[in-house]
Design a protein around this motif. Structure first.
Motif, PDB file in Angstrom:
ATOM      1  N   TYR A 119       0.813  -1.208   0.000  1.00 47.76           N
ATOM      2  CA  TYR A 119       0.000   0.000   0.000  1.00 47.76           C
ATOM      3  C   TYR A 119       0.853   1.268   0.000  1.00 47.76           C
ATOM      4  N   ILE A 120       1.897   1.277   0.813  1.00 44.24           N
ATOM      5  CA  ILE A 120       2.708   2.483   0.978  1.00 44.24           C
ATOM      6  C   ILE A 120       3.727   2.645  -0.142  1.00 44.24           C
ATOM      7  N   GLY A 121       4.226   1.523  -0.654  1.00 41.92           N
ATOM      8  CA  GLY A 121       5.197   1.584  -1.736  1.00 41.92           C
ATOM      9  C   GLY A 121       6.633   1.486  -1.280  1.00 41.92           C
ATOM     10  N   LYS A 122       6.841   1.189  -0.015  1.00 43.66           N
ATOM     11  CA  LYS A 122       8.184   0.921   0.496  1.00 43.66           C
ATOM     12  C   LYS A 122       8.040   0.037   1.724  1.00 43.66           C
ATOM     13  N   PRO A 123       9.114  -0.667   2.129  1.00 46.00           N
ATOM     14  CA  PRO A 123       8.998  -1.619   3.237  1.00 46.00           C
ATOM     15  C   PRO A 123       8.454  -0.985   4.506  1.00 46.00           C
ATOM     16  N   ALA A 124       7.433  -1.608   5.083  1.00 43.70           N
ATOM     17  CA  ALA A 124       6.778  -1.042   6.268  1.00 43.70           C
ATOM     18  C   ALA A 124       6.282  -2.156   7.173  1.00 43.70           C
ATOM     19  N   HIS A 125       6.125  -1.847   8.440  1.00 45.57           N
ATOM     20  CA  HIS A 125       5.586  -2.779   9.437  1.00 45.57           C
ATOM     21  C   HIS A 125       4.481  -2.096  10.225  1.00 45.57           C
ATOM     22  N   LEU A 126       3.586  -2.909  10.774  1.00 44.44           N
ATOM     23  CA  LEU A 126       2.693  -2.456  11.836  1.00 44.44           C
ATOM     24  C   LEU A 126       3.335  -2.897  13.139  1.00 44.44           C
ATOM     25  N   ALA A 127       3.522  -1.943  14.054  1.00 45.56           N
ATOM     26  CA  ALA A 127       4.198  -2.238  15.320  1.00 45.56           C
ATOM     27  C   ALA A 127       3.246  -2.041  16.487  1.00 45.56           C
ATOM     28  N   TYR A 128       3.411  -2.876  17.507  1.00 47.65           N
ATOM     29  CA  TYR A 128       2.650  -2.793  18.760  1.00 47.65           C
ATOM     30  C   TYR A 128       3.625  -2.396  19.858  1.00 47.65           C
ATOM     31  N   LYS A 129       3.255  -1.400  20.668  1.00 47.03           N
ATOM     32  CA  LYS A 129       4.201  -0.848  21.656  1.00 47.03           C
ATOM     33  C   LYS A 129       4.761  -1.915  22.582  1.00 47.03           C
ATOM     34  N   GLY A 130       6.070  -1.880  22.745  1.00 45.85           N
ATOM     35  CA  GLY A 130       6.776  -2.821  23.587  1.00 45.85           C
ATOM     36  C   GLY A 130       6.764  -2.428  25.052  1.00 45.85           C
ATOM     37  N   PRO A 131       7.502  -3.154  25.890  1.00 46.32           N
ATOM     38  CA  PRO A 131       7.426  -2.957  27.343  1.00 46.32           C
ATOM     39  C   PRO A 131       8.195  -1.759  27.881  1.00 46.32           C
ATOM     40  N   MET A 132       9.063  -1.171  27.083  1.00 45.55           N
ATOM     41  CA  MET A 132       9.870  -0.061  27.570  1.00 45.55           C
ATOM     42  C   MET A 132       8.977   1.133  27.931  1.00 45.55           C
ATOM     43  N   PRO A 133       9.020   1.629  29.179  1.00 44.85           N
ATOM     44  CA  PRO A 133       8.175   2.775  29.559  1.00 44.85           C
ATOM     45  C   PRO A 133       8.537   4.015  28.755  1.00 44.85           C
ATOM     46  N   ARG A 134       7.528   4.820  28.484  1.00 42.80           N
ATOM     47  CA  ARG A 134       7.769   6.102  27.822  1.00 42.80           C
ATOM     48  C   ARG A 134       7.051   7.192  28.597  1.00 42.80           C
ATOM     49  N   LYS A 135       7.809   8.072  29.179  1.00 37.55           N
ATOM     50  CA  LYS A 135       7.252   9.169  29.959  1.00 37.55           C
ATOM     51  C   LYS A 135       6.874  10.323  29.036  1.00 37.55           C
ATOM     52  N   ILE A 136       5.767  11.005  29.369  1.00 36.46           N
ATOM     53  CA  ILE A 136       5.359  12.131  28.547  1.00 36.46           C
ATOM     54  C   ILE A 136       6.327  13.289  28.738  1.00 36.46           C
ATOM     55  N   ASP A 137       6.358  14.166  27.752  1.00 32.94           N
ATOM     56  CA  ASP A 137       7.270  15.299  27.785  1.00 32.94           C
ATOM     57  C   ASP A 137       6.805  16.333  28.804  1.00 32.94           C
ATOM     58  N   PRO A 138       7.737  17.030  29.435  1.00 36.63           N
ATOM     59  CA  PRO A 138       7.340  18.153  30.289  1.00 36.63           C
ATOM     60  C   PRO A 138       6.787  19.286  29.428  1.00 36.63           C
ATOM     61  N   THR A 139       5.985  20.158  30.018  1.00 40.05           N
ATOM     62  CA  THR A 139       5.473  21.329  29.313  1.00 40.05           C
ATOM     63  C   THR A 139       5.876  22.584  30.067  1.00 40.05           C
ATOM     64  N   TYR A 140       5.651  23.716  29.446  1.00 43.43           N
ATOM     65  CA  TYR A 140       6.012  24.998  30.057  1.00 43.43           C
ATOM     66  C   TYR A 140       5.328  25.168  31.405  1.00 43.43           C
ATOM     67  N   ASP A 141       4.017  24.863  31.458  1.00 47.62           N
ATOM     68  CA  ASP A 141       3.257  25.033  32.697  1.00 47.62           C
ATOM     69  C   ASP A 141       3.447  23.885  33.678  1.00 47.62           C
ATOM     70  N   TYR A 142       3.829  22.696  33.158  1.00 44.80           N
ATOM     71  CA  TYR A 142       3.955  21.512  34.012  1.00 44.80           C
ATOM     72  C   TYR A 142       5.296  20.814  33.747  1.00 44.80           C
ATOM     73  N   PRO A 143       6.389  21.433  34.142  1.00 43.52           N
ATOM     74  CA  PRO A 143       7.704  20.840  33.872  1.00 43.52           C
ATOM     75  C   PRO A 143       7.959  19.545  34.633  1.00 43.52           C
TER      76      PRO A 143
END
Length: 292
Positions: A110-134
Motif C-alpha cells: 500500500y505504501i510503496g516501500k517496506p513497512a511494518h505495523l508495530a505494537y508498543k513494547g514494554p519499555m516505559p515512555r514518559k510524557i514530555d514536560p510542558t512549560y506550565d507543568y515541567p
C-alpha cells in the motif's frame, strides 16, 4: 490514556521512523476497526481496512496480544517518533489467523516501500514536560506527546466561520463556501460541545462523567502541523485550509511556540477511569489568559 489508543503505529521497515499522514496523506484512508472478544487471550482483533481501489487485502492482528503471543513476535528497539526523541520499542505485528497474509507485506504494497505495523513494547515512555507543568508525570505509547487531545465542536465552527470570508484568497478554494470542516482532521480523542469557541484554552483541570471522576490536567495547547489540511475522506491535502486560516488568529498562544497556530489542548489523566459518549464535562480549575 484511552484503552487501545496509539498502541499501534506504522513504521518504515528500514529506518524505523514512524510514518504519519502529514507526510503520507493516503494513510488517512486506512480504517482500523476494533473487534473485542473478552474470551480471547488477545482481547479480540484489530481489523485494518484498505480502500477497495488500492488492491490491498484487509488484515487483522491481535488487539491486546498476550505474553504468549508477543513471545512469538520480533521486538525492535529503534522506532523513531521524531528527531530529538529517544528510540521506542515495539513488536512487529503478525496476523491473528494462521496462514493469513503478513501485515508487513500488505502495508509495504500500500505504501510503496517496506513497512511494518508495530505494537508498543514494554519499555516505559514518559510524557514530555510542558512549560506550565515541567514536573508532570504520565505515560504514553506512540502518542506524539500526551495521552489525550481535547477539542470542542464550537472551536471547529469558529475556524469555519473565519474560513468562509477568505474564499478566493490565498489558495482557499470555492468549495469552502459551503463545505464543513471535519473534526477528524485535528485527530482529537475527546470531543465535546456546549461551550464557547476555544473555551478549552482556559481550562486547567477537568473531570468527565462526574465531579469526583479522575482528574484530567490540560498540560498544554496543541501546536498544529499541516496534517489537518488532509481530507480524511480522500487523502488529498488542501492547499490552504485550515492551516492558513488558523495562522491568522491562533498564533501567540503557546509560550514556547509563539509563531505556530494552536487548536485543541493536550491532557493527561491522573489515574484510570471510564468515559462514555454523552458524559458531562466538569471544569474544576480555570487558567487565566494572562498565564496561558
Amino acid at each position: 490514556m484511552l484503552q487501545n489508543d496509539r498502541r499501534f503505529c506504522i513504521i518504515d521497515a528500514e529506518s524505523g521512523k514512524i510514518l504519519t499522514a502529514d507526510k503520507l496523506p493516503k494513510l488517512v484512508l486506512i480504517h482500523p476497526e476494533i473487534q473485542t472478544d473478552e474470551l480471547s487471550p488477545d482481547g479480540g482483533v484489530l481489523v485494518v481496512n484498505f480502500p477497495p481501489e488500492s488492491g490491498c487485502d484487509n488484515f487483522s492482528v491481535p488487539l491486546r496480544p498476550s505474553e504468549e503471543t508477543l513471545s512469538k513476535w520480533e521486538l525492535v528497539k529503534n522506532i523513531i517518533l521524531a528527531k530529538g526523541y529517544d528510540p521506542l520499542d515495539g513488536y512487529i505485528c503478525q496476523p491473528s489467523a494462521a496462514g493469513a497474509s503478513s501485515p508487513s507485506d500488505i502495508l509495504t504494497q500500500y505504501i510503496g516501500k517496506p513497512a511494518h505495523l508495530a505494537y508498543k513494547g514494554p519499555m516505559p515512555r514518559k510524557i514530555d514536560p510542558t512549560y506550565d507543568y515541567p514536573d508532570h508525570k504520565g505515560d504514553a505509547y506512540f502518542q506524539w506527546m500526551y495521552p489525550m487531545l481535547l477539542l470542542s465542536e464550537e472551536s471547529m465552527e469558529a475556524i469555519l466561520e473565519k474560513t468562509r470570508p477568505l474564499v478566493g484568497t490565498q489558495g482557499i478554494g470555492e468549495k469552502w463556501q459551503d463545505r464543513e470542516l471535519e473534526v477528524e482532521r485535528f485527530r482529537p480523542n475527546i470531543v465535546f460541545e456546549g461551550t464557547d469557541p476555544f473555551a478549552e484554552d482556559d481550562w486547567q483541570e477537568i473531570t468527565i462523567g462526574a465531579p469526583n471522576a479522575p482528574n484530567i490536567t490540560l498540560v498544554s495547547k496543541c501546536v498544529r502541523c499541516l496534517l489537518p489540511n488532509v481530507d480524511p475522506d480522500t487523502g488529498v491535502r488542501d492547499a490552504a485550509v485550515p492551516y492558513k486560516v488558523i495562522m491568522k488568529f491562533r498564533t501567540g498562544l503557546d509560550p514556547v511556540y509563539q509563531k505556530y497556530p494552536c487548536v485543541g489542548c493536550y491532557a493527561a489523566p491522573e489515574t484510570d477511569g471510564v468515559v462514555n459518549v454523552g458524559d458531562k464535562v466538569y471544569i474544576n480549575k480555570i487558567r487565566s489568559r494572562s498565564s496561558a
